[in-house]
Design an enzyme around this catalytic site. Structure first.
Site, PDB file in Angstrom:
ATOM      1  NE  ARG A  96      16.146 -15.271  29.099  1.00 30.40           N
ATOM      2  CZ  ARG A  96      15.899 -15.468  27.863  1.00 30.40           C
ATOM      3  NH1 ARG A  96      16.428 -16.041  26.879  1.00 30.40           N
ATOM      4  NH2 ARG A  96      14.578 -15.209  27.619  1.00 30.40           N
TER       5      ARG A  96
ATOM      6  NE  ARG B 285       9.305 -13.644  21.468  1.00 31.88           N
ATOM      7  CZ  ARG B 285      10.495 -13.904  21.970  1.00 31.88           C
ATOM      8  NH1 ARG B 285      11.600 -13.275  21.099  1.00 31.88           N
ATOM      9  NH2 ARG B 285      10.795 -14.586  22.903  1.00 31.88           N
TER      10      ARG B 285
ATOM     11  NE  ARG C 100      16.850 -20.109  28.371  1.00 32.89           N
ATOM     12  CZ  ARG C 100      15.977 -19.660  27.182  1.00 32.89           C
ATOM     13  NH1 ARG C 100      16.307 -20.103  26.074  1.00 32.89           N
ATOM     14  NH2 ARG C 100      14.969 -18.785  27.567  1.00 32.89           N
TER      15      ARG C 100
ATOM     16  NE  ARG D  71      10.148 -16.167  28.290  1.00 33.49           N
ATOM     17  CZ  ARG D  71      11.389 -16.857  28.309  1.00 33.49           C
ATOM     18  NH1 ARG D  71      11.509 -17.409  29.456  1.00 33.49           N
ATOM     19  NH2 ARG D  71      12.201 -17.010  27.275  1.00 33.49           N
TER      20      ARG D  71
ATOM     21  CE  LYS E  35      13.196 -17.965  19.479  1.00 35.27           C
ATOM     22  NZ  LYS E  35      12.590 -18.911  20.706  1.00 35.27           N
TER      23      LYS E  35
HETATM   24  P1  AMP Z   1      14.236 -14.102  24.277  1.00 36.11           P
HETATM   25  O1  AMP Z   1      15.513 -14.014  24.794  1.00 36.11           O
HETATM   26  O2  AMP Z   1      13.839 -14.211  22.700  1.00 36.11           O
HETATM   27  O3  AMP Z   1      13.289 -15.330  24.863  1.00 36.11           O
HETATM   28  O4  AMP Z   1      13.027 -12.971  24.871  1.00 36.11           O
HETATM   29  C1  AMP Z   1      13.131 -12.631  25.912  1.00 36.11           C
HETATM   30  C2  AMP Z   1      12.087 -11.473  26.245  1.00 36.11           C
HETATM   31  O5  AMP Z   1      12.342 -10.114  25.365  1.00 36.11           O
HETATM   32  C3  AMP Z   1      10.486 -12.006  25.595  1.00 36.11           C
HETATM   33  O6  AMP Z   1       9.862 -12.684  26.668  1.00 36.11           O
HETATM   34  C4  AMP Z   1      10.041 -10.544  25.465  1.00 36.11           C
HETATM   35  O7  AMP Z   1       9.603  -9.906  26.504  1.00 36.11           O
HETATM   36  C5  AMP Z   1      11.267  -9.637  24.957  1.00 36.11           C
HETATM   37  N1  AMP Z   1      11.447  -9.895  23.352  1.00 36.11           N
HETATM   38  C6  AMP Z   1      12.260 -10.395  22.638  1.00 36.11           C
HETATM   39  N2  AMP Z   1      12.277 -10.406  21.315  1.00 36.11           N
HETATM   40  C7  AMP Z   1      11.013  -9.817  21.264  1.00 36.11           C
HETATM   41  C8  AMP Z   1      10.139  -9.486  20.066  1.00 36.11           C
HETATM   42  N3  AMP Z   1      10.468  -9.710  18.770  1.00 36.11           N
HETATM   43  N4  AMP Z   1       9.040  -8.834  20.362  1.00 36.11           N
HETATM   44  C9  AMP Z   1       8.606  -8.625  21.679  1.00 36.11           C
HETATM   45  N5  AMP Z   1       9.207  -8.791  22.693  1.00 36.11           N
HETATM   46  C10 AMP Z   1      10.533  -9.355  22.506  1.00 36.11           C
END
Ligand code: AMP
Length: 210
Positions: A156, A88, A123, A167, A13
């Site tokens: 990360r 989400r 990554r 996740r 994404k």
């Molecule tokens: P990402 O970079 O999109 O994989 O997000 C990393 C982490 O941020 C996720 O595992 C959640 O802990 C938090 N996070 C990001 N976006 C959301 C969202 N829309 N709702 C809830 N938690 C989020």
């Protein structure tokens, strides 16, 4: 054009959002990047999010709804935006709807969990600007250094294998239901994620009619 990118963690994404930003001239809004920045700056939002993020769990809906609502109201979003990693949960999707945020297309990047688990080890993200890379599929020009801002590339914390598994479980339990939600609204477009970045990008542009 207002877009949502859906898909499991590691589906691509962030990479696709960055390409679409360059091609469509509209900003990408990544809640993950916003939260990581808030954590680096030790803001109140960052402090609230830290434990959830480190453990691969979702940050509470009210925190997310607050930061996204503020972001999409900014002037650079007037001609459109790409939401990466949000909504989400159904509650977040409902909140966007209630706030009157019009969505044109929801692109779900489809990819199997076992492919994702293998991908995540390569990554890297920029510790300064959040740009994402992959050591094989999308390497930076100079190893360990961000092409865009010169920042250091890091792994990360939540890309550790056990956290990736959690996740993925969270994605299947809480986020995947959004496919049905947007399919009922006739906005869902499926794209194959297990293909070269540029080809996936062409497919996305085709399904959104750009
Ligand atoms: P990402 O970079 O999109 O994989 O997000 C990393 C982490 O941020 C996720 O595992 C959640 O802990 C938090 N996070 C990001 N976006 C959301 C969202 N829309 N709702 C809830 N938690 C989020």
């Amino acid at each position: 054009m207002n877009l949502i990118l859906l898909g499991a963690p590691g589906a691509g994404k962030g990479t696709q959002a960055e390409l679409l930003t360059k091609k469509l001239g509209i900003p990408a809004i990544s809640t993950g990047n916003m939260l990581r920045e808030a954590m680096r700056n030790e803001t109140e939002v960052g402090q609230k999010a830290k434990n959830y993020m480190d453990n691969g769990l979702l940050v509470p809906d009210d925190v997310i709804i607050g930061i996204v609502g503020e972001r999409v109201a900014q002037p650079d979003c007037a001609n459109g935006f790409i939401l990466d990693g949000v909504p989400r949960t159904v509650a977040q999707a409902d909140a966007l709807e209630k706030a009157g945020v019009k969505i044109d297309h929801v692109v779900s990047i489809e990819i199997d969990d076992n492919v994702i688990e293998a991908r995540m080890t390569g990554r890297r993200v920029c510790s300064k600007c959040g740009e994402s890379y992959h050591i094989v599929a999308n390497p930076p020009k100079a190893e360990g250094i961000c092409d865009d801002c010169g920042g250091e590339l890091v792994i990360r914390k939540d890309d550790a294998p056990e956290t990736v598994q959690r996740r993925l479980a969270v994605y299947h339990e809480e986020t995947e239901a959004l496919k049905g939600y947007y399919e009922r609204l006739d906005k869902l477009r499926l794209v194959q994620g297990n293909q070269p970045i540029e080809e996936a990008n062409r497919e996305i542009l085709r399904v959104i009619g750009a």
